[in-house]
Design a protein around this motif. Structure first.
Motif, PDB file in Angstrom:
ATOM      1  N   TRP A 121      92.696   2.689  39.822  1.00 48.65           N
ATOM      2  CA  TRP A 121      91.540   3.312  39.161  1.00 48.65           C
ATOM      3  C   TRP A 121      91.965   4.353  38.127  1.00 48.65           C
ATOM      4  CZ3 TRP A 121      89.022   4.101  44.598  1.00 48.65           C
ATOM      5  CH2 TRP A 121      88.463   2.878  45.026  1.00 48.65           C
ATOM      6  N   VAL A 122      92.983   5.157  38.449  1.00 47.74           N
ATOM      7  CA  VAL A 122      93.426   6.168  37.485  1.00 47.74           C
ATOM      8  C   VAL A 122      94.055   5.491  36.265  1.00 47.74           C
ATOM      9  CG1 VAL A 122      94.864   8.203  37.097  1.00 47.74           C
ATOM     10  CG2 VAL A 122      93.772   7.872  39.312  1.00 47.74           C
ATOM     11  N   SER A 123      94.826   4.441  36.492  1.00 45.26           N
ATOM     12  CA  SER A 123      95.402   3.689  35.373  1.00 45.26           C
ATOM     13  C   SER A 123      94.309   3.102  34.488  1.00 45.26           C
ATOM     14  CB  SER A 123      96.294   2.552  35.899  1.00 45.26           C
ATOM     15  OG  SER A 123      97.416   3.062  36.574  1.00 45.26           O
ATOM     16  N   ALA A 124      93.252   2.582  35.125  1.00 47.49           N
ATOM     17  CA  ALA A 124      92.135   2.014  34.366  1.00 47.49           C
ATOM     18  C   ALA A 124      91.406   3.100  33.577  1.00 47.49           C
ATOM     19  CB  ALA A 124      91.164   1.310  35.318  1.00 47.49           C
ATOM     20  N   ALA A 125      91.254   4.283  34.164  1.00 50.63           N
ATOM     21  CA  ALA A 125      90.604   5.396  33.462  1.00 50.63           C
ATOM     22  C   ALA A 125      91.418   5.792  32.228  1.00 50.63           C
ATOM     23  CB  ALA A 125      90.449   6.594  34.390  1.00 50.63           C
ATOM     24  N   LEU A 126      92.737   5.811  32.364  1.00 53.89           N
ATOM     25  CA  LEU A 126      93.605   6.134  31.233  1.00 53.89           C
ATOM     26  C   LEU A 126      93.470   5.083  30.142  1.00 53.89           C
ATOM     27  CD1 LEU A 126      95.758   7.997  30.069  1.00 53.89           C
ATOM     28  CD2 LEU A 126      97.486   6.706  31.355  1.00 53.89           C
ATOM     29  N   THR A 127      93.354   3.828  30.534  1.00 54.91           N
ATOM     30  CA  THR A 127      93.129   2.740  29.561  1.00 54.91           C
ATOM     31  C   THR A 127      91.796   2.932  28.854  1.00 54.91           C
ATOM     32  OG1 THR A 127      94.454   1.176  30.850  1.00 54.91           O
ATOM     33  CG2 THR A 127      92.870   0.246  29.291  1.00 54.91           C
ATOM     34  N   ASP A 128      90.762   3.311  29.601  1.00 59.31           N
ATOM     35  CA  ASP A 128      89.440   3.563  29.002  1.00 59.31           C
ATOM     36  C   ASP A 128      89.528   4.647  27.924  1.00 59.31           C
ATOM     37  OD1 ASP A 128      88.008   1.720  30.567  1.00 59.31           O
ATOM     38  OD2 ASP A 128      87.789   3.158  32.194  1.00 59.31           O
ATOM     39  N   GLU A 129      90.241   5.721  28.234  1.00 62.73           N
ATOM     40  CA  GLU A 129      90.363   6.836  27.289  1.00 62.73           C
ATOM     41  C   GLU A 129      91.111   6.416  26.028  1.00 62.73           C
ATOM     42  OE1 GLU A 129      90.409   9.739  31.204  1.00 62.73           O
ATOM     43  OE2 GLU A 129      92.252   9.442  30.042  1.00 62.73           O
ATOM     44  N   ASN A 130      92.183   5.655  26.228  1.00 59.17           N
ATOM     45  CA  ASN A 130      92.946   5.184  25.061  1.00 59.17           C
ATOM     46  C   ASN A 130      92.179   4.148  24.250  1.00 59.17           C
ATOM     47  OD1 ASN A 130      95.353   6.740  25.314  1.00 59.17           O
ATOM     48  ND2 ASN A 130      96.019   5.450  26.995  1.00 59.17           N
ATOM     49  N   THR A 131      91.356   3.351  24.925  1.00 57.75           N
ATOM     50  CA  THR A 131      90.520   2.371  24.220  1.00 57.75           C
ATOM     51  C   THR A 131      89.508   3.075  23.328  1.00 57.75           C
ATOM     52  OG1 THR A 131      90.762   0.748  26.000  1.00 57.75           O
ATOM     53  CG2 THR A 131      88.907   0.439  24.497  1.00 57.75           C
ATOM     54  N   CYS A 132      88.967   4.183  23.808  1.00 60.49           N
ATOM     55  CA  CYS A 132      88.061   4.993  22.989  1.00 60.49           C
ATOM     56  C   CYS A 132      88.764   5.422  21.708  1.00 60.49           C
ATOM     57  CB  CYS A 132      87.590   6.211  23.775  1.00 60.49           C
ATOM     58  SG  CYS A 132      86.869   7.516  22.739  1.00 60.49           S
ATOM     59  N   LEU A 133      89.981   5.926  21.841  1.00 60.76           N
ATOM     60  CA  LEU A 133      90.737   6.389  20.671  1.00 60.76           C
ATOM     61  C   LEU A 133      91.071   5.238  19.730  1.00 60.76           C
ATOM     62  CD1 LEU A 133      93.186   8.869  22.459  1.00 60.76           C
ATOM     63  CD2 LEU A 133      91.221   9.452  21.029  1.00 60.76           C
ATOM     64  N   ASP A 134      91.372   4.066  20.287  1.00 58.07           N
ATOM     65  CA  ASP A 134      91.702   2.901  19.466  1.00 58.07           C
ATOM     66  C   ASP A 134      90.552   2.511  18.547  1.00 58.07           C
ATOM     67  OD1 ASP A 134      94.175   2.764  20.649  1.00 58.07           O
ATOM     68  OD2 ASP A 134      93.645   1.151  22.051  1.00 58.07           O
ATOM     69  N   GLY A 135      89.333   2.793  18.989  1.00 53.32           N
ATOM     70  CA  GLY A 135      88.159   2.449  18.186  1.00 53.32           C
ATOM     71  C   GLY A 135      88.069   3.211  16.878  1.00 53.32           C
ATOM     72  N   ALA A 163      87.152  15.139  15.710  1.00 54.76           N
ATOM     73  CA  ALA A 163      86.580  15.809  16.881  1.00 54.76           C
ATOM     74  C   ALA A 163      86.839  15.017  18.155  1.00 54.76           C
ATOM     75  CB  ALA A 163      85.083  16.014  16.680  1.00 54.76           C
ATOM     76  N   ILE A 164      86.656  13.703  18.075  1.00 60.00           N
ATOM     77  CA  ILE A 164      86.863  12.861  19.249  1.00 60.00           C
ATOM     78  C   ILE A 164      88.341  12.796  19.613  1.00 60.00           C
ATOM     79  CG2 ILE A 164      86.845  10.449  20.019  1.00 60.00           C
ATOM     80  CD1 ILE A 164      84.058  10.199  18.908  1.00 60.00           C
ATOM     81  N   ARG A 165      89.189  12.652  18.618  1.00 58.70           N
ATOM     82  CA  ARG A 165      90.632  12.589  18.889  1.00 58.70           C
ATOM     83  C   ARG A 165      91.114  13.844  19.608  1.00 58.70           C
ATOM     84  NH1 ARG A 165      94.004   9.016  18.031  1.00 58.70           N
ATOM     85  NH2 ARG A 165      93.764   7.280  16.608  1.00 58.70           N
TER      86      ARG A 165
END
Length: 205
Positions: free
Chosen positions: A143-157, A170-172
């Protein structure tokens, strides 16, 4: 102030449960030294110490350290998610920025849910041993690994120069900090799991 109080109450409840599971770890003269030494295992040790030093009085073992690190990550993820949610209403936001922000809101929401699950799961590991401990810890790590992926996916956008601007900046700034804190929390969770399992092997007759 109310949010801080609720966070503190939840954290200390989980630390209480974690404290029941393990005794204090010897070899560290002060909580501050224990935190500093433990944070060397993380990718961002200075940030790790900064985030955890305020809770030194309540951290007496590896389990409590991991619970605290995850709880801090969850708190920052919630704050960042709330911040990102407000950016859809920024005056003059471009369509591609708006769509990226909407995706980021979803990513951060998923991340918050997974970190919440992780804190609860790790806080209730208790005296679990053997396969039971491994199963609980595998859930937390996943779950923590998936949360980290979620956060990085946000930045990738927001990749690409065409996305440059105040919204991206601001988001970065906010989400990068959350991702770094989550990365540190995962490292401390992995450290706790490895040391617990190594100790269990040593204690076998």
């Amino acid at each position: 102030m109310a949010k801080l109080s609720l966070f503190s109450l939840a954290l200390f409840f989980h630390l209480y449960l974690a404290g029941m599971a393990e005794s204090a770890i010897p070899g560290h003269s002060t909580p501050a030294n224990f935190i500093r030494n433990s944070c060397r295992a993380t990718r961002y040790p200075a940030l790790c110490v900064q985030c955890l030093s305020g809770y030194g009085h309540a951290i007496r073992n590896e389990h409590q350290l991991a619970v605290t690190a995850l709880s801090v990550s969850l708190s920052r993820a919630r704050s960042a998610a709330a911040f990102v949610g407000k950016l859809t209403k920024v005056r003059g936001i471009k369509k591609r920025e708006f769509l990226a922000v909407k995706d980021c809101i979803e990513n951060m929401g998923d991340g918050v849910d997974r970190l919440s699950q992780s804190v609860r799961e790790l806080g209730h590991v208790g005296r679990a041993v053997g396969q039971d401990f491994t199963w609980h810890m595998s859930n937390v790590q996943t779950w923590v690994s998936a949360a980290l992926t979620d956060e990085n996916t946000c930045l990738d956008g927001f990749d690409g120069r065409f996305m440059d601007g105040n919204v991206k900046a601001a988001i970065r700034r906010r989400v990068t900090n959350v991702a770094q804190v989550t990365s540190n929390a995962l490292a401390l969770v992995n450290r706790f799991a490895a040391r617990h399992q190594a100790a269990a092997v040593t204690e076998k007759p």
